[in-house]
Enzyme design. Structure first.
Site, PDB file in Angstrom:
ATOM      1  N   TRP A   1       8.212 -85.969 -16.141  1.00 41.40           N
ATOM      2  CA  TRP A   1       7.645 -85.859 -15.230  1.00 41.40           C
ATOM      3  C   TRP A   1       8.536 -87.516 -13.826  1.00 41.40           C
ATOM      4  CZ3 TRP A   1       6.854 -90.755 -15.576  1.00 41.40           C
ATOM      5  CH2 TRP A   1       5.923 -91.332 -17.129  1.00 41.40           C
ATOM      6  N   ASN A   2       9.239 -88.194 -14.643  1.00 41.03           N
ATOM      7  CA  ASN A   2      10.191 -89.350 -13.703  1.00 41.03           C
ATOM      8  C   ASN A   2      11.071 -89.497 -12.511  1.00 41.03           C
ATOM      9  OD1 ASN A   2      11.401 -88.461 -15.572  1.00 41.03           O
ATOM     10  ND2 ASN A   2      12.417 -90.699 -15.842  1.00 41.03           N
TER      11      ASN A   2
ATOM     12  N   LYS B   1      10.495 -75.076 -16.447  1.00 41.29           N
ATOM     13  CA  LYS B   1       9.054 -75.162 -16.981  1.00 41.29           C
ATOM     14  C   LYS B   1       9.022 -77.427 -16.560  1.00 41.29           C
ATOM     15  CE  LYS B   1       5.462 -77.292 -19.343  1.00 41.29           C
ATOM     16  NZ  LYS B   1       5.305 -77.998 -19.015  1.00 41.29           N
TER      17      LYS B   1
ATOM     18  N   GLY C   1      12.922 -85.589 -21.817  1.00 39.15           N
ATOM     19  CA  GLY C   1      12.061 -85.606 -22.258  1.00 39.15           C
ATOM     20  C   GLY C   1      12.076 -86.511 -23.322  1.00 39.15           C
TER      21      GLY C   1
ATOM     22  N   GLU D   1      18.664 -83.848 -23.274  1.00 39.35           N
ATOM     23  CA  GLU D   1      18.182 -85.690 -22.713  1.00 39.35           C
ATOM     24  C   GLU D   1      17.317 -86.892 -23.235  1.00 39.35           C
ATOM     25  OE1 GLU D   1      17.922 -88.744 -21.052  1.00 39.35           O
ATOM     26  OE2 GLU D   1      18.005 -87.659 -19.273  1.00 39.35           O
ATOM     27  N   LEU D   2      17.571 -86.542 -24.295  1.00 40.82           N
ATOM     28  CA  LEU D   2      16.129 -88.097 -24.411  1.00 40.82           C
ATOM     29  C   LEU D   2      15.706 -89.088 -24.280  1.00 40.82           C
ATOM     30  CD1 LEU D   2      16.155 -85.894 -27.815  1.00 40.82           C
ATOM     31  CD2 LEU D   2      15.271 -85.377 -25.762  1.00 40.82           C
TER      32      LEU D   2
ATOM     33  N   CYS E   1      14.725 -92.780 -18.275  1.00 45.87           N
ATOM     34  CA  CYS E   1      14.865 -93.415 -19.724  1.00 45.87           C
ATOM     35  C   CYS E   1      16.231 -93.796 -20.256  1.00 45.87           C
ATOM     36  CB  CYS E   1      15.924 -91.899 -20.032  1.00 45.87           C
ATOM     37  SG  CYS E   1      17.170 -91.117 -18.979  1.00 45.87           S
TER      38      CYS E   1
ATOM     39  N   GLU F   1      10.486 -96.894 -27.732  1.00 48.87           N
ATOM     40  CA  GLU F   1      10.849 -96.234 -25.631  1.00 48.87           C
ATOM     41  C   GLU F   1       9.006 -96.979 -25.326  1.00 48.87           C
ATOM     42  OE1 GLU F   1      12.573 -94.153 -22.628  1.00 48.87           O
ATOM     43  OE2 GLU F   1      11.861 -92.988 -24.256  1.00 48.87           O
TER      44      GLU F   1
END
Length: 492
Positions: free
Chosen positions: A151-152, A175, A228, A250-251, A284, A385
């Protein structure tokens, strides 16, 4: 309110369940749009359409150059619609229009870059050690790709995935986050306009347990690319492993922003503030751990606090606004909970630490820029985080300790180093366990430079030439040009 629809097989359509849910504006705290609540049957329709488009019809018949031309056309349409799409994104996720407008004007470069790269994917002729054989390799698209975005920065992170996937010849089911689906649904309308065949790109919106899980587990999906939370990424990776699906993840991050006593302090102060308070800390790569050398610690912290407390908060559509709202109500509550955790752990509050009650913030989900000092790297506020405008300041004495603190976390996405010593810059870049290291700058990205993480920050790389390889598989072709067949029970 505006009502959006799913995008499946080249058509806008209603969800099978006939349900929509509200998307709320982070600035007003009120619903502004209705988003389709998709379900497993919608995923089935979308994946089937994507698979059909991959194996038949005009898409697999296109040359790589023709695919590239479509991507260039999409880039041109995206550039023409940048202002409109940026405004939708601001309304949906609350980020600054100034940043979103800049992002949307930059995003066409991803489609131009990968459009140019589409017909540069080349196999090799292998100079074999065996006589009478000709051997070469082909790089072929994987198939249907599941693209799951956060969402960012919905459209930016979608472009990072979509452009190389299409350039490689894959088809896609997207999605987006249930919190910020509107800009993606608006963007995909451009695909038909520029000539993408039906089914090549599809969008199903909804909730993770209803839509995301069905997409990840679908047997026709060959790759999942996800940005996410690391907990979600771990579950996706585990599910994908059962069917040997390809993944790129990508976390999260807990990036160190390290300031040495020989740094240009004016630049470093700006870099420290930009690293955590830009994008309201909802990135992130946020430099959420500020490591400051002991000789300059007190003065540097004073300067950072002084600059941060001048940040202008308010309507993200206003050009003068510097810090916008938190994008979702659950995230707003989470950030406030971490501020409470930091207080309980014994960190010293130097700035902020509470919701913003400024008149210009209205009823939105705003939190004052917050700075904690006297943070020990073992504290939760330094290890976990937060994903909000909360900075933890940690003191270090020398280069060795800076490296030790920087690496003593399970994440490894980004890091900053501020120094005038070029030797130190190279040493730190080598020793820090991170996918990206910025020296005397922060938050710089390009479609030309690979981006990804070490450790729990993920798998694979986005951007740059190597990103397209994650959507391809290699085939080795052997041709007998005259070798004797020989003994059939012995390997050639």
């Amino acid at each position: 309110m505006e009502r959006y629809r799913l995008y499946i097989d080249g058509k806008n359509c209603d969800p099978d369940g006939g349900e929509w849910f509200s998307s709320e504006s982070p600035f007003t705290g009120k619903p502004w749009a209705e988003v389709p609540r998709g379900g497993p049957s919608d995923i089935e329709r979308a994946v089937t359409a994507a698979h059909r488009a991959f194996v038949s019809g005009s898409w697999p018949e296109l040359t790589a150059s023709a695919r590239g031309l479509l991507l260039h056309r999409l880039a041109d349409r995206l550039a023409a619609e940048a202002s409109r799409l940026a405004a939708i994104e601001v309304r949906d996720n609350g980020k600054l229009y100034a940043e979103m407008h800049a992002q949307l004007n930059y995003l066409p470069q991803w489609f131009r870059y990968y459009g140019g790269l589409a017909d540069k994917v080349q196999g090799s002729v292998i100079p074999l050690d065996k006589k009478g054989y000709f051997n070469y390799t082909r790089h072929e698209p994987l198939g249907v790709v599941a693209v799951i975005t956060p969402w960012n920065s919905p459209l930016m992170l979608l472009a990072w995935k979509l452009a190389p996937a299409l350039a490689a010849g894959c088809t896609v089911v997207i999605k987006p986050s249930e919190f910020t689906s509107a800009s993606t649904l608006a963007f995909v309308q451009l695909l038909e306009e520029v000539g993408f065949p039906p089914g090549v790109v599809n969008v199903v919106t909804g909730f993770g347990n209803e839509v995301g899980a069905a997409l990840v587990s679908h047997p026709l999906v060959k790759k999942i690319t996800f940005t996410g939370a690391d907990e979600t990424g771990r579950r996706i990776n585990e599910q994908a492993a059962r069917d040997f699906k390809h993944v790129s993840l990508e976390l999260g991050g807990k990036s160190p922003n390290i300031v040495f006593d020989d740094a240009n302090l004016d630049d470093a102060v700006n870099g420290a503030v930009a690293g955590i308070f830009a994008a309201t800390g909802q990135t992130c790569i946020a430099g959420s751990r500020l490591l400051v050398q002991d000789g300059i610690h007190d003065e540097f912290v004073r300067r950072v606090v002084r600059l941060a407390e001048t940040a202008r908060m308010g309507d993200p559509m206003e050009t003068g606004t510097q810090v916008g709202p938190i994008t979702t109500r659950p995230q707003y509550d989470k950030v406030l909970s971490y501020i409470g955790i930091a207080r309980a752990e014994g960190a010293t509050l130097a700035l902020g630490g509470h919701p913003a009650d400024r008149p210009e913030c209205g009823n939105g989900w705003f939190i004052e820029p917050t700075i904690f000092t006297n943070v020990d790297n073992r504290m939760r506020i330094a290890q976990e985080e937060v994903f909000g405008p909360v900075l933890s300041v940690i003191c270090f004495k020398d280069e060795e300790e800076a490296v030790e603190i920087a690496n003593d976390v399970r994440f490894g996405l980004g890091a900053g180093v501020w120094t005038s010593d070029i030797g130190r810059a190279f040493r730190m870049a080598e020793r820090i366990q991170s996918g990206t290291v910025w020296v005397n700058t922060y938050r710089a990205v390009s479609y030309m430079s690979p981006f990804g993480g070490y450790k729990d920050s993920g798998l694979g790389r986005e951007n740059g030439i190597e990103a397209i390889n994650d959507f391809l598989q290699t085939k080795s072709v052997w041709i007998n040009t005259g070798a004797p067949t020989g003994n059939p029970f012995v390997m050639r």
